[in-house]
Design an enzyme around this catalytic site. Structure first.
Site, PDB file in Angstrom:
ATOM      1  N   ASP A   1       0.866  -1.179   0.000  1.00 17.01           N
ATOM      2  CA  ASP A   1       0.000   0.000   0.000  1.00 17.01           C
ATOM      3  C   ASP A   1       0.912   1.241   0.000  1.00 17.01           C
ATOM      4  OD1 ASP A   1      -2.231   1.762   0.524  1.00 17.01           O
ATOM      5  OD2 ASP A   1      -1.583   1.791   2.628  1.00 17.01           O
TER       6      ASP A   1
ATOM      7  N   ASP B   1      -0.342   5.074   0.839  1.00 18.72           N
ATOM      8  CA  ASP B   1      -0.683   6.086   1.852  1.00 18.72           C
ATOM      9  C   ASP B   1      -0.732   5.467   3.243  1.00 18.72           C
ATOM     10  OD1 ASP B   1      -1.054   8.411   0.161  1.00 18.72           O
ATOM     11  OD2 ASP B   1      -2.672   7.225  -0.712  1.00 18.72           O
TER      12      ASP B   1
HETATM   13  C1  XBP Z   1      -5.508   5.962   0.512  1.00 24.61           C
HETATM   14  C2  XBP Z   1      -6.575   6.891   0.252  1.00 24.61           C
HETATM   15  C3  XBP Z   1      -6.401   7.847  -0.785  1.00 24.61           C
HETATM   16  C4  XBP Z   1      -5.783   9.183  -0.468  1.00 24.61           C
HETATM   17  C5  XBP Z   1      -6.252  10.180  -1.499  1.00 24.61           C
HETATM   18  O1  XBP Z   1      -6.059   4.711   0.899  1.00 24.61           O
HETATM   19  O2  XBP Z   1      -7.628   6.817   0.826  1.00 24.61           O
HETATM   20  O3  XBP Z   1      -7.706   8.091  -1.178  1.00 24.61           O
HETATM   21  O4  XBP Z   1      -6.154   9.652   0.808  1.00 24.61           O
HETATM   22  O5  XBP Z   1      -5.917   9.789  -2.769  1.00 24.61           O
HETATM   23  P1  XBP Z   1      -5.167   3.405   0.902  1.00 24.61           P
HETATM   24  P2  XBP Z   1      -6.636  10.441  -4.051  1.00 24.61           P
HETATM   25  O6  XBP Z   1      -3.879   3.762   1.598  1.00 24.61           O
HETATM   26  O7  XBP Z   1      -5.968   2.411   1.712  1.00 24.61           O
HETATM   27  O8  XBP Z   1      -4.940   2.947  -0.507  1.00 24.61           O
HETATM   28  O9  XBP Z   1      -7.105  11.801  -3.676  1.00 24.61           O
HETATM   29  O10 XBP Z   1      -5.567  10.455  -5.116  1.00 24.61           O
HETATM   30  O11 XBP Z   1      -7.798   9.549  -4.435  1.00 24.61           O
HETATM   31 MG    MG Z   2      -3.091   3.090   3.413  1.00 23.45          MG
END
Ligand code: XBP
Ligand code: MG
Length: 254
Positions: A11, A13
């Protein structure tokens, strides 16, 4: 018979880097200012909004849960993708300043895994440009090629907690889930990775520390470094103090 560990799926973020509070949130607010919406997502509110993955989806969730219908701009549906494009611009600009570093142990583990011949992939709900910007400004432009598949954003219709993004990556790599390990940081993330059948290691962050990580292989504060041991929140790590490929092999064979 023991199955060989062949690949690691990450993953982005919250896992590769702590991007949400000081990255995505800040960029959303900059876009809201640019479009003069009058909206502001503070740290606490943003924690609630993280229940929904995906930026466009998160803006719609905010409108549905926190705004009265009469406060919505008339062109709201059309505004969302515009706002989101502006947010991506602000976010990638922020990353280009080097404002967000990788989390402890990430660079070390990626390099060790490459040396050991493990295949690497990314499975994230965030926009592809955001992944490229993070990798480029932390590990250098060449690091995009370290990952055989970068599965990101709207490439699948259903974002996490659906398993689609991990299913997509496995399919591209022609791998079975039990040949891999996944790295996640959130409840929605582990629902997605384990939904695809991939054993999962969690590193928590300030937003996800209290999430439910039932069935994770291991729950840690960070991957750790030789001089910066991890703290184990759930599970056992056979006397290891940081995550390296030797520990991953042991976890995988459990
Ligand atoms: C990550 C997210 C993303 C970011 C925003 O979730 O929720 O939506 O916060 O990204 P995960 P965008 O780590 O579970 O994949 O604005 O580019 O959609
Ligand atoms: Mg995440």
């Amino acid at each position: 018979m023991k199955t060989e560990l062949k690949a690691l799926l990450f993953d982005v973020d919250g896992t590769l880097a702590d991007t949400e509070r000081d990255g995505h949130r800040v960029a959303f607010n900059a876009a809201f200012d640019e479009y003069e919406t009058g909206w502001y997502w503070d740290v606490d509110l943003y924690g609630k909004l993280l229940a929904v993955t995906g930026g466009k989806e998160r803006i719609k969730f905010y409108a549905a849960e926190f705004l009265n219908n009469e406060n919505l701009p008339a062109n709201f549906e059309q505004l969302v993708p515009e706002l989101h494009a502006a947010k991506t611009r602000h976010y990638t600009q922020l990353l280009s300043t080097g404002a967000i570093p990788l989390r402890p142990g990430i660079e070390r583990l990626l390099k060790e895994a490459r040396n050991d011949g493990l295949r690497l992939a990314i499975a994230t709900t965030t926009t592809p440009d955001n992944v490229s910007a993070l990798l480029e400004h932390t590990l250098g432009r060449d690091s995009l090629d370290w990952f055989e598949v970068i599965a990101a954003g709207d490439i699948v219709p259903a974002k996490k907690p659906a398993s689609d993004i991990f299913d997509f990556a496995l399919n591209e790599m022609k791998l079975a889930p039990y040949e891999c390990l996944a790295f996640e940081d959130s409840h929605n993330g582990i629902l997605s990775s384990m939904g695809a059948g991939i054993p999962t290691i969690i590193t928590v962050n300030s937003y996800t520390r209290d999430h439910d990580f039932n069935n994770a292989l291991l729950v840690l504060d960070t991957l750790g470094e030789p001089d910066q041991p991890f703290t184990i929140l759930e599970g056992t790590a056979n006397n290891h103090t940081y995550v390296d490929c030797a520990l991953l092999e042991q976890l995988h064979h459990r």
